[in-house]
Design a protein around this motif. Structure first.
Motif, PDB file in Angstrom:
ATOM      1  N   ILE A  77      94.181  72.167  44.659  1.00 56.01           N
ATOM      2  CA  ILE A  77      94.781  73.313  45.338  1.00 56.01           C
ATOM      3  C   ILE A  77      95.189  74.355  44.301  1.00 56.01           C
ATOM      4  O   ILE A  77      95.394  74.046  43.133  1.00 56.01           O
ATOM      5  CB  ILE A  77      96.021  72.924  46.185  1.00 56.01           C
ATOM      6  CG1 ILE A  77      97.126  72.329  45.295  1.00 56.01           C
ATOM      7  CG2 ILE A  77      95.639  71.986  47.305  1.00 56.01           C
ATOM      8  CD1 ILE A  77      98.459  72.135  46.019  1.00 56.01           C
ATOM      9  N   SER A  78      95.304  75.582  44.758  1.00 59.67           N
ATOM     10  CA  SER A  78      95.903  76.650  43.970  1.00 59.67           C
ATOM     11  C   SER A  78      97.272  76.882  44.593  1.00 59.67           C
ATOM     12  O   SER A  78      97.374  77.159  45.794  1.00 59.67           O
ATOM     13  CB  SER A  78      95.064  77.919  44.034  1.00 59.67           C
ATOM     14  OG  SER A  78      95.698  78.962  43.317  1.00 59.67           O
ATOM     15  N   ALA A  79      98.321  76.719  43.790  1.00 52.91           N
ATOM     16  CA  ALA A  79      99.668  76.776  44.354  1.00 52.91           C
ATOM     17  C   ALA A  79     100.627  77.513  43.433  1.00 52.91           C
ATOM     18  O   ALA A  79     100.388  77.647  42.235  1.00 52.91           O
ATOM     19  CB  ALA A  79     100.184  75.359  44.595  1.00 52.91           C
ATOM     20  N   GLN A  80     101.706  77.979  44.036  1.00 55.63           N
ATOM     21  CA  GLN A  80     102.797  78.590  43.283  1.00 55.63           C
ATOM     22  C   GLN A  80     104.025  77.690  43.415  1.00 55.63           C
ATOM     23  O   GLN A  80     104.384  77.279  44.513  1.00 55.63           O
ATOM     24  CB  GLN A  80     103.136  79.965  43.845  1.00 55.63           C
ATOM     25  CG  GLN A  80     102.084  81.008  43.571  1.00 55.63           C
ATOM     26  CD  GLN A  80     102.502  82.330  44.168  1.00 55.63           C
ATOM     27  OE1 GLN A  80     102.351  82.535  45.363  1.00 55.63           O
ATOM     28  NE2 GLN A  80     103.043  83.209  43.338  1.00 55.63           N
ATOM     29  N   LEU A  81     104.628  77.393  42.291  1.00 55.39           N
ATOM     30  CA  LEU A  81     105.884  76.661  42.273  1.00 55.39           C
ATOM     31  C   LEU A  81     107.013  77.672  42.196  1.00 55.39           C
ATOM     32  O   LEU A  81     106.878  78.714  41.545  1.00 55.39           O
ATOM     33  CB  LEU A  81     105.931  75.717  41.068  1.00 55.39           C
ATOM     34  CG  LEU A  81     104.887  74.603  41.094  1.00 55.39           C
ATOM     35  CD1 LEU A  81     104.846  73.893  39.748  1.00 55.39           C
ATOM     36  CD2 LEU A  81     105.174  73.626  42.216  1.00 55.39           C
ATOM     37  N   GLY A  82     108.114  77.364  42.839  1.00 58.54           N
ATOM     38  CA  GLY A  82     109.222  78.312  42.834  1.00 58.54           C
ATOM     39  C   GLY A  82     110.547  77.649  43.128  1.00 58.54           C
ATOM     40  O   GLY A  82     110.655  76.425  43.214  1.00 58.54           O
ATOM     41  N   TYR A  83     111.547  78.483  43.283  1.00 55.49           N
ATOM     42  CA  TYR A  83     112.871  78.007  43.673  1.00 55.49           C
ATOM     43  C   TYR A  83     113.532  79.073  44.538  1.00 55.49           C
ATOM     44  O   TYR A  83     113.165  80.241  44.502  1.00 55.49           O
ATOM     45  CB  TYR A  83     113.740  77.675  42.452  1.00 55.49           C
ATOM     46  CG  TYR A  83     114.267  78.883  41.721  1.00 55.49           C
ATOM     47  CD1 TYR A  83     115.535  79.385  41.993  1.00 55.49           C
ATOM     48  CD2 TYR A  83     113.501  79.532  40.763  1.00 55.49           C
ATOM     49  CE1 TYR A  83     116.023  80.511  41.334  1.00 55.49           C
ATOM     50  CE2 TYR A  83     113.971  80.650  40.093  1.00 55.49           C
ATOM     51  CZ  TYR A  83     115.240  81.131  40.388  1.00 55.49           C
ATOM     52  OH  TYR A  83     115.714  82.248  39.733  1.00 55.49           O
ATOM     53  N   SER A  84     114.500  78.633  45.308  1.00 59.60           N
ATOM     54  CA  SER A  84     115.282  79.547  46.133  1.00 59.60           C
ATOM     55  C   SER A  84     116.755  79.300  45.846  1.00 59.60           C
ATOM     56  O   SER A  84     117.201  78.152  45.805  1.00 59.60           O
ATOM     57  CB  SER A  84     114.977  79.307  47.611  1.00 59.60           C
ATOM     58  OG  SER A  84     115.782  80.146  48.414  1.00 59.60           O
ATOM     59  N   ARG A  85     117.481  80.379  45.641  1.00 58.84           N
ATOM     60  CA  ARG A  85     118.911  80.300  45.360  1.00 58.84           C
ATOM     61  C   ARG A  85     119.564  81.526  45.964  1.00 58.84           C
ATOM     62  O   ARG A  85     119.055  82.630  45.845  1.00 58.84           O
ATOM     63  CB  ARG A  85     119.141  80.266  43.846  1.00 58.84           C
ATOM     64  CG  ARG A  85     120.569  80.030  43.441  1.00 58.84           C
ATOM     65  CD  ARG A  85     120.664  79.816  41.929  1.00 58.84           C
ATOM     66  NE  ARG A  85     120.490  81.035  41.193  1.00 58.84           N
ATOM     67  CZ  ARG A  85     121.486  81.859  40.863  1.00 58.84           C
ATOM     68  NH1 ARG A  85     122.710  81.590  41.193  1.00 58.84           N
ATOM     69  NH2 ARG A  85     121.236  82.951  40.197  1.00 58.84           N
ATOM     70  N   SER A  86     120.663  81.329  46.641  1.00 58.01           N
ATOM     71  CA  SER A  86     121.402  82.434  47.272  1.00 58.01           C
ATOM     72  C   SER A  86     120.514  83.248  48.216  1.00 58.01           C
ATOM     73  O   SER A  86     120.619  84.472  48.283  1.00 58.01           O
ATOM     74  CB  SER A  86     122.023  83.343  46.215  1.00 58.01           C
ATOM     75  OG  SER A  86     122.881  82.611  45.373  1.00 58.01           O
ATOM     76  N   GLY A  87     119.580  82.568  48.895  1.00 63.53           N
ATOM     77  CA  GLY A  87     118.732  83.239  49.869  1.00 63.53           C
ATOM     78  C   GLY A  87     117.557  84.010  49.299  1.00 63.53           C
ATOM     79  O   GLY A  87     116.825  84.660  50.035  1.00 63.53           O
ATOM     80  N   THR A  88     117.356  83.955  47.993  1.00 66.57           N
ATOM     81  CA  THR A  88     116.262  84.679  47.357  1.00 66.57           C
ATOM     82  C   THR A  88     115.286  83.693  46.725  1.00 66.57           C
ATOM     83  O   THR A  88     115.705  82.782  46.007  1.00 66.57           O
ATOM     84  CB  THR A  88     116.792  85.633  46.267  1.00 66.57           C
ATOM     85  OG1 THR A  88     117.742  86.520  46.869  1.00 66.57           O
ATOM     86  CG2 THR A  88     115.675  86.439  45.649  1.00 66.57           C
TER      87      THR A  88
END
Length: 136
Positions: A77-88
């Motif tokens: 797969i081609s994927a993006q890893l990320g995080y969410s903090r304070s709604g962003t």
């Protein structure tokens, strides 16, 4: 003969270094219980078991957030890893992840970001996933 032996030793050293480098990430994301905790049971490390791997988020006291995906099966797969903090939400660039690979992305936040509710994210063309909230 000496040149071949040196090349072999260098190749072995590089391979050993690669295994040592990737082992902590893979082992950290290798276990995820049904409550979304890793083997450490620390609330700063949370995870989600998926049908083809484990999504893992970790925050450190220095303000670093890392999201890791250990892919155990399925097609590439081609994927993006990320995080969410304070709604962003914040995402790294897309990476290709094949079965058997572990990929991570890290973000350096301020030390004051430690202990804030943080969620690990994985986004790809087939959908998206998230971890439970990490916290202190």
């Amino acid at each position: 003969m000496r040149r071949r032996a040196n090349a072999t030793l260098i190749a072995l050293a590089v391979a050993a270094g690669s295994v040592m480098f990737s082992a902590p990430i893979a082992s950290a994301a290798a276990y995820c219980d049904s409550s979304g905790y890793t083997e450490t049971s620390e609330p700063m490390e949370r995870c989600t078991s998926l049908s083809n791997g484990i999504l893992f988020v970790k925050q450190s006291s220095s303000g670093v957030v890392s999201t890791t995906y250990a892919k155990t099966g399925g097609s590439t797969i081609s994927a993006q890893l990320g995080y969410s903090r304070s709604g962003t939400s914040h995402y790294a660039s897309a990476v290709s992840i094949s079965s058997g690979q572990t990929k991570s992305a890290k973000w350096s936040l301020s030390a004051s970001a430690y202990c804030t509710n943080t969620i690990g994210l994985l986004k790809y063309s087939g959908g998206s996933y998230q971890t439970p909230t990490s916290h202190c």
